[in-house]
Write a protein that holds these residues in place. Structure first.
Motif, PDB file in Angstrom:
ATOM      1  N   UNK A   1       0.839  -1.178   0.000  1.00 34.33           N
ATOM      2  CA  UNK A   1       0.000   0.000   0.000  1.00 34.33           C
ATOM      3  C   UNK A   1       0.886   1.244   0.000  1.00 34.33           C
ATOM      4  N   UNK A   2       0.558   2.165  -0.848  1.00 32.59           N
ATOM      5  CA  UNK A   2       1.352   3.381  -0.934  1.00 32.59           C
ATOM      6  C   UNK A   2       0.925   4.380   0.130  1.00 32.59           C
ATOM      7  N   UNK A   3       1.874   5.195   0.509  1.00 36.18           N
ATOM      8  CA  UNK A   3       1.593   6.234   1.506  1.00 36.18           C
ATOM      9  C   UNK A   3       0.887   7.406   0.828  1.00 36.18           C
ATOM     10  N   UNK A   4       0.326   8.261   1.642  1.00 33.13           N
ATOM     11  CA  UNK A   4      -0.314   9.469   1.133  1.00 33.13           C
ATOM     12  C   UNK A   4       0.698  10.292   0.340  1.00 33.13           C
ATOM     13  N   UNK A   5       1.914  10.422   0.837  1.00 35.60           N
ATOM     14  CA  UNK A   5       2.950  11.188   0.141  1.00 35.60           C
ATOM     15  C   UNK A   5       3.262  10.573  -1.227  1.00 35.60           C
ATOM     16  N   UNK A   6       3.360   9.262  -1.309  1.00 30.32           N
ATOM     17  CA  UNK A   6       3.613   8.603  -2.590  1.00 30.32           C
ATOM     18  C   UNK A   6       2.455   8.840  -3.560  1.00 30.32           C
ATOM     19  N   UNK A   7       1.242   8.762  -3.044  1.00 35.02           N
ATOM     20  CA  UNK A   7       0.076   9.020  -3.899  1.00 35.02           C
ATOM     21  C   UNK A   7       0.072  10.459  -4.404  1.00 35.02           C
ATOM     22  N   UNK A   8       0.467  11.388  -3.563  1.00 35.34           N
ATOM     23  CA  UNK A   8       0.525  12.792  -3.981  1.00 35.34           C
ATOM     24  C   UNK A   8       1.593  13.006  -5.044  1.00 35.34           C
TER      25      UNK A   8
END
Length: 169
Positions: free
Chosen positions: A1-8
Motif C-alpha cells: 500500500x502506498x503512503x499518502x505522500x507517494x500518492x501525492x
C-alpha cells in the motif's frame, strides 16, 4: 500500500501531463449540458438544480418522475469515474426508504437490475449500467443513448411499482 505522500507524488506527475485536467473539465462541461438538456426536454420530470461533482468517484444529477418522487424514491444519471461508465441509480430519500425498497425488490421475483446492499456507503437501491464504454467523440449520439436508457430505466421502475401496488405517500 502506498503512503499518502507517494500518492501525492503520482498525482503531481499525472497533473503535470495536463490531460487529466482537460478530460475532467470536458466531462464536467458535458455533465452540465446533459443536466440542462434533461431539464429542457422533460419539464414534467424532476431534475436536480445542482450536480454532485464528487471526489472523482462519481458525478451525478437526479432525474426522476412524479410516480417515483411520490413514493419517496429518486433516480439519478451517474458517471462512475473509476470505470468510466454511465449508470442509472434508484435511491430512496433516506436510508429507511432505501432499506424498505431493497427488501421489497429482493423478496419479489423481479431480477431486472442489480440490487444494492443496505450496507453503509451503498447509495442505491438498484443500479443499471447505461453505457459501459461511452464514446465522447459524438456528444449528440452519447446524449441520445443516455436519454433512451434513462427513460427505459424509469419506465421499468414505475412498472414494477405499479405491479407491486405500492401506494403513493
Amino acid at each position: 500500500m502506498q503512503t499518502f505522500n507517494q500518492n501525492m507524488q503520482a498525482y503531481k506527475t499525472q497533473l503535470a501531463l495536463g490531460k487529466i485536467q482537460k478530460a475532467y473539465a470536458g466531462l464536467m462541461e458535458y455533465f452540465r449540458y446533459l443536466r440542462v438538456y434533461f431539464k429542457d426536454q422533460y419539464p414534467d420530470h424532476f431534475v436536480s438544480s445542482n450536480i454532485y461533482y464528487g471526489y472523482m468517484d462519481m458525478t451525478y444529477f437526479s432525474f426522476s418522475s412524479a410516480p417515483l418522487k411520490n413514493r419517496k424514491l429518486k433516480s439519478a444519471i451517474v458517471f462512475v469515474h473509476e470505470t468510466c461508465q454511465f449508470e442509472m441509480w434508484l435511491a430512496g430519500v433516506n436510508r429507511d426508504v432505501q432499506k424498505q425498497y431493497c427488501k421489497l425488490i429482493r423478496e419479489s421475483d423481479w431480477k431486472k437490475y442489480h440490487i444494492g446492499s443496505t450496507d453503509k456507503g451503498v447509495d442505491y437501491i438498484v443500479n443499471h449500467i447505461l453505457l459501459a464504454a461511452p464514446d465522447f467523440s459524438d456528444l449528440d449520439a452519447l446524449t441520445k443513448q443516455i436519454e433512451v436508457g434513462a427513460l427505459a430505466f424509469i419506465h421499468e421502475i414505475e412498472k414494477f411499482i405499479i405491479d407491486q401496488n405500492i401506494a403513493e405517500d
